[in-house]
Write a protein that holds these residues in place. Structure first.
Motif, PDB file in Angstrom:
ATOM      1  N   TYR A  83       1.738  11.764   2.020  1.00 23.13           N
ATOM      2  CA  TYR A  83       2.259  11.958   0.665  1.00 23.13           C
ATOM      3  C   TYR A  83       2.411  13.461   0.448  1.00 23.13           C
ATOM      4  O   TYR A  83       1.440  14.212   0.600  1.00 23.13           O
ATOM      5  CB  TYR A  83       1.284  11.358  -0.355  1.00 23.13           C
ATOM      6  CG  TYR A  83       1.727  11.567  -1.791  1.00 23.13           C
ATOM      7  CD1 TYR A  83       2.739  10.775  -2.344  1.00 23.13           C
ATOM      8  CD2 TYR A  83       1.159  12.564  -2.574  1.00 23.13           C
ATOM      9  CE1 TYR A  83       3.158  10.979  -3.646  1.00 23.13           C
ATOM     10  CE2 TYR A  83       1.576  12.768  -3.888  1.00 23.13           C
ATOM     11  CZ  TYR A  83       2.569  11.974  -4.416  1.00 23.13           C
ATOM     12  OH  TYR A  83       2.989  12.178  -5.708  1.00 23.13           O
ATOM     13  N   THR A 130      -2.410   9.549   3.515  1.00 27.72           N
ATOM     14  CA  THR A 130      -2.990   8.543   2.616  1.00 27.72           C
ATOM     15  C   THR A 130      -3.515   7.335   3.378  1.00 27.72           C
ATOM     16  O   THR A 130      -4.420   6.655   2.901  1.00 27.72           O
ATOM     17  CB  THR A 130      -1.968   8.075   1.564  1.00 27.72           C
ATOM     18  OG1 THR A 130      -0.789   7.648   2.238  1.00 27.72           O
ATOM     19  CG2 THR A 130      -1.637   9.169   0.584  1.00 27.72           C
ATOM     20  N   ARG A 131      -2.941   7.038   4.539  1.00 24.87           N
ATOM     21  CA  ARG A 131      -3.486   5.943   5.352  1.00 24.87           C
ATOM     22  C   ARG A 131      -2.915   5.975   6.771  1.00 24.87           C
ATOM     23  O   ARG A 131      -1.850   6.560   7.012  1.00 24.87           O
ATOM     24  CB  ARG A 131      -3.246   4.578   4.708  1.00 24.87           C
ATOM     25  CG  ARG A 131      -1.820   4.113   4.626  1.00 24.87           C
ATOM     26  CD  ARG A 131      -1.688   2.883   3.772  1.00 24.87           C
ATOM     27  NE  ARG A 131      -1.998   3.188   2.372  1.00 24.87           N
ATOM     28  CZ  ARG A 131      -2.988   2.618   1.682  1.00 24.87           C
ATOM     29  NH1 ARG A 131      -3.762   1.728   2.269  1.00 24.87           N
ATOM     30  NH2 ARG A 131      -3.200   2.941   0.422  1.00 24.87           N
ATOM     31  N   SER A 167       0.840  -1.205   0.000  1.00 20.21           N
ATOM     32  CA  SER A 167       0.000   0.000   0.000  1.00 20.21           C
ATOM     33  C   SER A 167       0.874   1.254   0.000  1.00 20.21           C
ATOM     34  O   SER A 167       0.541   2.256  -0.638  1.00 20.21           O
ATOM     35  CB  SER A 167      -0.888   0.037   1.246  1.00 20.21           C
ATOM     36  OG  SER A 167      -1.647  -1.126   1.315  1.00 20.21           O
ATOM     37  N   ILE A 168       1.990   1.202   0.728  1.00 16.71           N
ATOM     38  CA  ILE A 168       2.895   2.369   0.742  1.00 16.71           C
ATOM     39  C   ILE A 168       3.464   2.574  -0.668  1.00 16.71           C
ATOM     40  O   ILE A 168       3.571   3.701  -1.160  1.00 16.71           O
ATOM     41  CB  ILE A 168       4.023   2.184   1.792  1.00 16.71           C
ATOM     42  CG1 ILE A 168       3.415   2.149   3.204  1.00 16.71           C
ATOM     43  CG2 ILE A 168       5.066   3.291   1.673  1.00 16.71           C
ATOM     44  CD1 ILE A 168       4.408   1.826   4.312  1.00 16.71           C
ATOM     45  N   TYR A 202       1.981   1.809  -3.424  1.00 19.73           N
ATOM     46  CA  TYR A 202       0.876   2.382  -4.205  1.00 19.73           C
ATOM     47  C   TYR A 202       0.767   3.883  -3.925  1.00 19.73           C
ATOM     48  O   TYR A 202       0.675   4.694  -4.840  1.00 19.73           O
ATOM     49  CB  TYR A 202      -0.411   1.635  -3.827  1.00 19.73           C
ATOM     50  CG  TYR A 202      -1.654   2.198  -4.450  1.00 19.73           C
ATOM     51  CD1 TYR A 202      -2.028   1.849  -5.752  1.00 19.73           C
ATOM     52  CD2 TYR A 202      -2.465   3.093  -3.732  1.00 19.73           C
ATOM     53  CE1 TYR A 202      -3.176   2.382  -6.323  1.00 19.73           C
ATOM     54  CE2 TYR A 202      -3.604   3.618  -4.299  1.00 19.73           C
ATOM     55  CZ  TYR A 202      -3.966   3.268  -5.593  1.00 19.73           C
ATOM     56  OH  TYR A 202      -5.089   3.795  -6.160  1.00 19.73           O
ATOM     57  N   ASP A 203       0.806   4.250  -2.638  1.00 12.90           N
ATOM     58  CA  ASP A 203       0.678   5.664  -2.247  1.00 12.90           C
ATOM     59  C   ASP A 203       1.796   6.520  -2.847  1.00 12.90           C
ATOM     60  O   ASP A 203       1.602   7.698  -3.126  1.00 12.90           O
ATOM     61  CB  ASP A 203       0.723   5.805  -0.711  1.00 12.90           C
ATOM     62  CG  ASP A 203      -0.500   5.209  -0.040  1.00 12.90           C
ATOM     63  OD1 ASP A 203      -1.470   4.876  -0.750  1.00 12.90           O
ATOM     64  OD2 ASP A 203      -0.488   5.069   1.197  1.00 12.90           O
ATOM     65  N   SER A 204       2.981   5.913  -3.003  1.00 14.98           N
ATOM     66  CA  SER A 204       4.136   6.685  -3.489  1.00 14.98           C
ATOM     67  C   SER A 204       4.030   7.001  -4.981  1.00 14.98           C
ATOM     68  O   SER A 204       4.777   7.815  -5.502  1.00 14.98           O
ATOM     69  CB  SER A 204       5.428   5.898  -3.241  1.00 14.98           C
ATOM     70  OG  SER A 204       5.553   4.849  -4.193  1.00 14.98           O
ATOM     71  N   LYS A 205       3.104   6.326  -5.679  1.00 11.92           N
ATOM     72  CA  LYS A 205       2.901   6.500  -7.127  1.00 11.92           C
ATOM     73  C   LYS A 205       4.159   6.123  -7.916  1.00 11.92           C
ATOM     74  O   LYS A 205       4.362   6.598  -9.039  1.00 11.92           O
ATOM     75  CB  LYS A 205       2.465   7.929  -7.474  1.00 11.92           C
ATOM     76  CG  LYS A 205       1.193   8.347  -6.751  1.00 11.92           C
ATOM     77  CD  LYS A 205       0.702   9.708  -7.209  1.00 11.92           C
ATOM     78  CE  LYS A 205      -0.511  10.135  -6.381  1.00 11.92           C
ATOM     79  NZ  LYS A 205      -0.889  11.505  -6.537  1.00 11.92           N
ATOM     80  N   THR A 261       6.964  10.218   0.241  1.00 10.79           N
ATOM     81  CA  THR A 261       5.933   9.361   0.831  1.00 10.79           C
ATOM     82  C   THR A 261       6.510   8.849   2.138  1.00 10.79           C
ATOM     83  O   THR A 261       7.426   8.017   2.143  1.00 10.79           O
ATOM     84  CB  THR A 261       5.586   8.195  -0.110  1.00 10.79           C
ATOM     85  OG1 THR A 261       5.254   8.748  -1.381  1.00 10.79           O
ATOM     86  CG2 THR A 261       4.406   7.376   0.423  1.00 10.79           C
TER      87      THR A 261
END
Ligand code: SAM
Length: 285
Positions: free
Chosen positions: A198, A178-179, A33-34, A36-39, A142
């Protein structure tokens, strides 16, 4: 990998160092998930602060072009050698990242990069400011950090969490949570929950007549939170309260307002007003 990271750490006889903020993430769902959050994409060059046992590093190596990871603790080398043995795009440096100059970092990374890190608690703010304020080509950050710090970084004005650090981050980028990550996902389990923030760096820097003065004004705004902003500015900048009251009225800012009640844009307007006040005595009426 055959063995889990916890098993590798145990077999290596690794002793966690609280003084270095060593709370490692091992839950692969959260690690993904991290990512994903970092793009991060296959084009991304990632700078990681604190490899730890390499769990985040390994995940990043799978989604990014390359990973440059800095770890202060040499004793993690046998663990990292094992965890990262099958990777071909990870570059590890056993160094204190805060001791490296911009030129040294650029010499290593050589490209635009994103920062991804599960930050050591004891130097969270220093690390954020190190990378957000620098002229290094950082595109985004992130960062996993203590939940309360994350709430301060992303606070709205007029809330108790809003402070100088919120504005310091807003000067350079936009930040959002983001979470939230429960403390139970870290080893050893810390006393607090965490959050992922983020931060996207601004494309165009903030325009202000005197940047060091803006920083000083922001610090002044939160120096004594129970005092009005006019009182704090008057004491720090040595300007009479009457002059400031007239200036505030011209700018449409309420006279009794406190520092935490105004957003970044108003701090910029006020800083430019103070610059004009210094340069043109006509305004001092
Ligand atoms: N990335 C790993 C993870 O997510 O499990 C480890 C995160 S742990 C919270 C922070 C790591 O940063 C620790 O391994 C610690 O030794 C390392 N560290 C602490 N201060 C550092 C510094 N100044 N420079 C580089 N690494 C540092």
């Amino acid at each position: 990998m055959d063995k889990t990271i916890s098993e590798i750490l145990r077999e290596a006889g690794f002793k966690f160092k609280k003084s270095l903020g060593q709370n490692f993430l091992t839950n692969s769902t959260i690690l993904n998930s991290i990512g994903y959050d970092s793009k991060a994409t296959k084009e991304s060059v990632v700078l990681e602060i604190g490899a730890g046992a390499g769990s985040l590093t390994l995940m990043l190596s799978r989604i990014a072009k390359s990973v440059f990871s800095f770890e202060i603790d040499n004793s993690l080398k046998p663990v990292l050698d094992l965890v990262l043995k099958d990777t071909i795009n990870v570059n590890l440096y056993y160094q204190d990242v805060l001791k490296l100059s911009d030129a040294e970092i650029l010499d290593i990374v050589k490209d635009d990069f994103i920062v991804v890190a599960n930050l050591p608690y004891y130097i969270t703010t220093a690390l954020i400011m190190r990378f957000i304020e620098s002229p290094l080509p950082v595109k985004s950050l992130t960062l996993t950090m203590q939940k309360e710090v994350a709430q301060r970084l992303t606070a709205q004005h007029n809330t108790p969490e809003f402070g100088a650090i919120t504005l310091a981050v807003q000067l350079f980028g936009t930040a959002c949570i983001t979470r939230i990550i429960s403390r139970n996902n870290f080893r050893p389990v810390p006393n607090v929950d965490s959050a992922v923030v983020y931060i996207e760096k601004r494309q165009d820097p903030v325009v202000v007549k005197d940047m060091p003065q803006l920083h000083k004004l922001i610090r002044t705004g939160f120096a004594m939170r129970r005092k009005t902003l006019i009182n704090n500015i008057s004491a720090t900048f040595n300007i009479s309260k009457d002059t400031l009251a007239k200036g505030f009225s011209k700018l449409g800012i309420p006279e009794k307002i406190r520092g935490e009640a105004i957003p970044l844009d108003t701090y910029i307007i006020l800083s430019d007003y103070l610059t004009d006040l210094k340069g043109c005595s006509n305004l001092n009426v």
